[in-house]
Design an enzyme around this catalytic site. Structure first.
Site, PDB file in Angstrom:
ATOM      1  CB  CYS A  61      -0.977  -0.078   1.084  1.00  0.00           C
ATOM      2  SG  CYS A  61      -2.175   1.165   0.912  1.00  0.00           S
ATOM      3  CG  HIS A  70      -3.468  -3.389   4.049  1.00  0.00           C
ATOM      4  ND1 HIS A  70      -2.129  -3.014   4.398  1.00  0.00           N
ATOM      5  CD2 HIS A  70      -4.080  -2.406   3.596  1.00  0.00           C
ATOM      6  CE1 HIS A  70      -2.076  -1.840   4.492  1.00  0.00           C
ATOM      7  NE2 HIS A  70      -2.992  -1.317   3.739  1.00  0.00           N
TER       8      HIS A  70
HETATM    9  N1  LIG Z   1      -2.910   1.605   3.904  1.00  0.00           N
HETATM   10  C1  LIG Z   1      -2.015   2.636   3.254  1.00  0.00           C
HETATM   11  O1  LIG Z   1      -0.771   2.298   3.325  1.00  0.00           O
HETATM   12  C2  LIG Z   1      -2.390   3.805   2.713  1.00  0.00           C
HETATM   13  C3  LIG Z   1      -1.630   4.563   1.766  1.00  0.00           C
HETATM   14  C4  LIG Z   1      -1.911   5.984   1.530  1.00  0.00           C
HETATM   15  N2  LIG Z   1      -1.904   6.619   3.060  1.00  0.00           N
HETATM   16  C5  LIG Z   1      -3.363   6.185   0.945  1.00  0.00           C
HETATM   17  O2  LIG Z   1      -4.405   6.443   1.635  1.00  0.00           O
HETATM   18  O3  LIG Z   1      -3.408   5.962  -0.394  1.00  0.00           O
END
Ligand SMILES: NC(=O)CC[C@H](N)C(=O)O
Length: 520
Positions: free
Chosen positions: A356, A465
């Site tokens: 992510c 995830h």
């Molecule tokens: N869960 C994350 O790593 C989110 C990555 C980033 N903050 C987004 O919202 O895209």
């Protein structure tokens, strides 16, 4: 109504609620609530967890397409329930030291400075948040016979008392009984309990029905005089003293289980994994299956006071985890010199996984034109993958399942996505998709490709995830990194065993009859 009602001789029914508050953060509230949920659910009580307001970066996607704190998802699991936004209607996800994204009923409402949420001008948000909290709570009361509620931090934060919805403010509106847990391992347990009680109003004090002492190790006979004194002084019962549980492997609410970087000592470990801990790391429970894997020497790498001299152990895999503030965390990485170490690792044939936010960082550019996570602006990525990312107001929140393809093999996985960012390829097609995913419960034609495997096969990156929670997918990834014959680690089975272990401990060390009698 306060009753532990034996409706049938075999299935005792409990009706009402009980709130667990703590003298400090990390006193053991989440664990006690999860354990009580399991105790009652295995007694066939129709029980659900609830936390009015949570502040955490470790969240879970719910069946109703929102997000809640991870601890409530675990507590739901303890009740054999799928996670639902009603279990945690207000979630604050800090994106800086002073600002947090406000998530109400699972959906991001806005990003607020702490002052705006907690400060004197906050009543607008507090009223809105309290209404959402009570709506969820009332729904749970209708659906479940027992609701076990978790407070946040400590109820004695007198500066945050005005309009509080997380601790006594909620307990008063919901009119529910409270027990307070304190961690004796930290020391000062009597001062914590007596001091907390002293800072409450007389009404609130009357609401406190008993105490639980957590993480005790030592000789009970030495503790007993203290307990007798406490009971006499406060006129409230100590409902139990819970032992220090070594190796209790349950999802942490927010705090990382900190494994320092030591020189490799575990000779049986076959693969070394480093996870980079930046200030706004999110969803670190992604790595629990690796942390618990018997063949993996697992390390979190965090900030070193002297960054230039910090030596990392030799690693087979370096993981860039998710982040709540990708651009700021990327700047932090560079400040620490981690980008240089990462490239060095790649030059020597090491593998890298980005999840992510970590995936986004490895691209060419991260653009946040609307200032979703930080000040509006654009940052150069690490330039390791041909993607650019734009942060958008709409947040993807989905449970997904599908197939992971690696090295001509395929494994099933299920996981979830939480991100505002949308990434696109800067060159070519997605010729190296690593995942074919489907939104959970949707038919196969909805399948999409996700993730990238770099041409040199060294970098694997995805938005998903929870990938390592699927034993076969985890095994396939470990195989790609060189661990042939990786053992299966089934994290859900471990959660199940650990919750039952915890429930056994609670049943053995808490005065369950008195506790049941408190439920109202
Ligand atoms: N869960 C994350 O790593 C989110 C990555 C980033 N903050 C987004 O919202 O895209």
């Amino acid at each position: 109504m306060s009753l532990a009602d034996d409706q049938s001789s075999t299935i005792p029914q409990l009706y009402g609620a009980l709130m667990v508050q703590g003298t400090t953060s990390d006193a053991g509230k989440s664990t006690l609530v999860a354990g009580l949920c399991r105790v009652f659910s295995r007694q066939h009580v129709n029980v659900a967890p609830f936390k009015p307001q949570n502040m955490a970066l470790n969240s879970a996607v719910t069946v109703d397409g929102g997000e809640i704190g991870r601890a409530q998802a675990l507590q739901a699991f303890a009740c054999n329930l799928p996670p639902h936004t009603d279990f945690n209607p207000v979630l604050l996800k800090p994106s800086s030291d002073t600002g947090a994204q406000v998530i109400i009923h699972g959906k991001a409402l806005t990003t607020l400075e702490a002052k705006a949420f907690f400060g004197p001008q906050s009543q607008g948000y507090k009223t809105l948040a309290l209404a959402a909290v009570m709506q969820s709570y009332r729904r749970l009361q209708q659906q479940y016979s027992l609701v076990v509620i978790e407070g946040a931090g400590s109820p004695a934060e007198i500066n945050l008392r005005e309009g509080d919805i997380a601790n006594m403010g909620f307990a008063e509106v919901a009119d529910c009984p409270v027990i307070i847990i304190a961690d004796i391992d930290k020391g000062g347990v009597f001062a914590h309990l007596v001091g907390t009680l002293a800072l409450l109003s007389p009404n609130e004090q009357a609401r406190v029905k008993g105490f639980v002492i957590n993480r005790f190790r030592g000789d009970m006979s030495l503790l007993q005089p203290g307990i007798d004194w406490l009971e006499q002084y406060t006129n409230k019962p100590v409902l139990g003293v819970l032992p220090y549980l070594h190796d209790l492997h349950l999802d942490a609410e927010d705090a990382l289980i900190d494994t320092p970087i030591n020189p490799l000592t575990d000779t049986s470990a076959r693969l070394t994994v480093l996870v980079l801990v930046y200030p706004r790391i999110s969803n670190h429970t992604d790595f629990d299956p690796l942390r618990l894997h018997p063949q993996i020497d697992f390390h979190y790498v965090s900030m070193q006071s002297d960054a230039s001299s910090a030596v990392w152990p030799h690693a087979d895999i370096i993981i860039l985890p998710g982040s709540k503030n990708v651009r700021a965390d990327l700047a932090f990485m560079r400040q620490q010199g981690w980008d240089i170490k990462l490239k060095h690792h790649l030059r020597y044939g090491g593998k890298v996984i980005g999840i992510c936010g970590g995936y986004q960082m490895m691209g060419e550019l991260i653009d946040d034109p609307l200032g979703i996570e930080d000040n509006a602006g654009c940052s150069d990525g690490l330039g390791l993958l041909p993607i650019t990312t734009v942060l958008t107001v709409s947040k993807t929140l989905t449970q997904v399942r599908g197939h992971l393809r690696l090295q001509d093999q395929q494994a099933e996985f299920s996981g979830y996505e939480i991100h505002c960012g949308e990434s696109s390829l800067t060159q070519g097609d997605l010729t190296q998709p690593m995942l074919i995913k489907h939104v959970a419960d949707q038919p196969l034609p909805e399948a999409k490709l996700d993730g990238l495997l770099s041409n040199d096969q060294q970098i694997l990156a995805t938005y998903i995830h929870g990938l390592f929670d699927s034993p076969q997918a985890c095994q396939l990834i470990l195989g790609w990194a060189g661990l042939t014959n990786a053992q299966h680690i089934d994290i859900n089975q471990i959660r199940e065993q650990q919750l039952n272990r915890l429930a056994d401990v609670l049943e053995a060390h808490l005065d369950m009859n008195t506790l049941k009698g408190l439920i109202a």
